[in-house]
Design an enzyme around this catalytic site. Sequence first.
Site, mmCIF file in Angstrom:
data_model
loop_
_atom_site.group_PDB
_atom_site.id
_atom_site.type_symbol
_atom_site.label_atom_id
_atom_site.label_comp_id
_atom_site.label_asym_id
_atom_site.label_seq_id
_atom_site.Cartn_x
_atom_site.Cartn_y
_atom_site.Cartn_z
ATOM 1 N N HIS A 113 0.821 -1.219 0.000
ATOM 2 C CA HIS A 113 0.000 0.000 0.000
ATOM 3 C C HIS A 113 0.851 1.264 0.000
ATOM 4 O O HIS A 113 0.355 2.341 -0.318
ATOM 5 C CB HIS A 113 -0.922 0.000 1.223
ATOM 6 N N ASP A 117 3.355 9.658 -0.419
ATOM 7 C CA ASP A 117 2.204 8.868 0.008
ATOM 8 C C ASP A 117 1.935 7.807 -1.047
ATOM 9 O O ASP A 117 1.974 8.117 -2.248
ATOM 10 C CB ASP A 117 0.973 9.796 0.145
HETATM 11 C C1 G6P Z 1 -0.740 3.195 6.282
HETATM 12 C C2 G6P Z 1 -0.247 1.769 6.052
HETATM 13 C C3 G6P Z 1 -1.193 0.766 6.677
HETATM 14 C C4 G6P Z 1 -1.443 1.126 8.134
HETATM 15 C C5 G6P Z 1 -1.937 2.554 8.259
HETATM 16 C C6 G6P Z 1 -2.175 2.997 9.693
HETATM 17 O O1 G6P Z 1 -1.888 3.426 5.550
HETATM 18 O O2 G6P Z 1 -0.083 1.510 4.673
HETATM 19 O O3 G6P Z 1 -0.647 -0.529 6.601
HETATM 20 O O4 G6P Z 1 -2.368 0.238 8.719
HETATM 21 O O5 G6P Z 1 -0.998 3.419 7.656
HETATM 22 O O6 G6P Z 1 -1.042 2.824 10.460
HETATM 23 P P1 G6P Z 1 -1.026 1.871 11.726
HETATM 24 O O7 G6P Z 1 0.412 1.836 12.116
HETATM 25 O O8 G6P Z 1 -1.903 2.541 12.738
HETATM 26 O O9 G6P Z 1 -1.568 0.540 11.336
#
Ligand code: G6P
Length: 482
Positions: free
Chosen positions: A162, A370
């Site tokens: 992602h 991003d």
């Molecule tokens: C980004 C990453 C995700 C992640 C999200 C939130 O979008 O690509 O994999 O889940 O951030 O971050 P966190 O560390 O809270 O999961």
Amino acid sequence: MRQSSLVVVANRLPLDDNAAPDGACEWRRSPGGLAGALHAILEQTPATWVGWNGGAGPAPDLPDVGPMRLRAVPISVDELSGYYEGFANSTLWPLYHDAVEQPVFDRGWWETYRSVNRRFAEAAAEVAEPGAAVWVQDYHLHLVPEMLRQLRPDLLIGFFLHVPFPPPELFMQLPRRVELLRGMLGADLVGFQRPQAAHNVAQLATKLLGAQATDDEIHLDGRVVRTGAFPVSIDVAEMQALAARPDVVTRARQLRADLGPPKRVLLSVDRLDYTKGIEHRLTAYSELLRDGRVRVRNTVMVQVTVPSREQIGRYRQLRHRIEGEVGRINGEHGRVGEPAVHYLNQPFDRAELAALYQTADVMVVTPLRDGMNLVAKEFVAAREDDAGALVLSEFAGAAAELPGAFLVNPHDVDRLKDTLLEAMDADPADLAARMAAMRRHLRTHDIVGWARAYLTTLDHTGRLAAWLPPVPGPRRARHQPV
Ligand code: G6P
């Protein structure tokens, strides 16, 4: 052990670890675009989602959500520090985002990253029925595809990143670069947000692994790994329906009145992360005020940040800096009852967010890097009225799909200031044409389209994609993803 023919493996489950007082599973969307995107399509699919429930210690048994099953993977406090806060979010996250913050290479973290990846692979191997498809998500789980192939050679394995995949010269800095690349290339299909990422991986596979590689195919160890770009999207129908709800429309009017018409409203909504360019944006706005090019009387900024990764020192320091800067701007430029920046550091209900999107004259989405940025897409989807302008960083994956935005290099603060003014002063007819074109694009490129494109490329048959809903369905209120 119940098994599924489609298994999704992601670091986070789509819910946080707070069960409702009656013990029922209360849906609250986990932070980040990944959880929101997958949640939208999976809750109507008979798949199993393997992931972490957000807490430390033993994994709870989680109830099914409609046809979707949840399988929690236990992670201890020490493991969270080496795997999640350490290797995933202090080494890979900054490195993959152009090293806008210095990546930390701590030799102690690697073993934990590897053993937690193995636990995810074992959990997926347990819940996958013979010949199932397993779709592994994101940079936390780079090693899972190869581990899973060793455990279960019968599976069809997909991997989707992602976040951006960095240019080779940055990836080459990684002490464990060979293992990471091999781990990911254990998949049958490796998907990215942008074609450039597949190109970068092809170059690295050739250089580091001696593979024969093009931008679509990598020949390695007698197997063919396909690669490609599949830009992720949002649940367009959900956002449109939310934005059209009478209570949301009323709330938007109320918010606008609270902000004090006829002010122009600049809005930003971000996870509180150093990749999001929040400080550059505050500098630009503060200089516009200082130079007298905008006045608090007729322009106001709303900055929503969603708390994120607060166990990591850099994230706490960033919050501290942002709050200091907001305080300084308000101290110097605000008036009694009229702050220059309305700063909200809290999780946001999606209905409130849909209302906020409708109050914005200019949506300012200016990350330094991003993978995609789904806030930009949500803003466009929420504006059935075709009003509003989107200022968007060139360094967000979404820029390639939303040419109707005012694109900007957020590192160039002078240009950012000019672009903000240009967007504020744009002709409404020009804005309407831009927004309509972007909404048209999103209608045919929503989250289901993303999953369908990926899964059809993975299995060639359309069998996996047949489980997807024609459009994502209605859901309960959740907290804000960014
Ligand atoms: C980004 C990453 C995700 C992640 C999200 C939130 O979008 O690509 O994999 O889940 O951030 O971050 P966190 O560390 O809270 O999961």
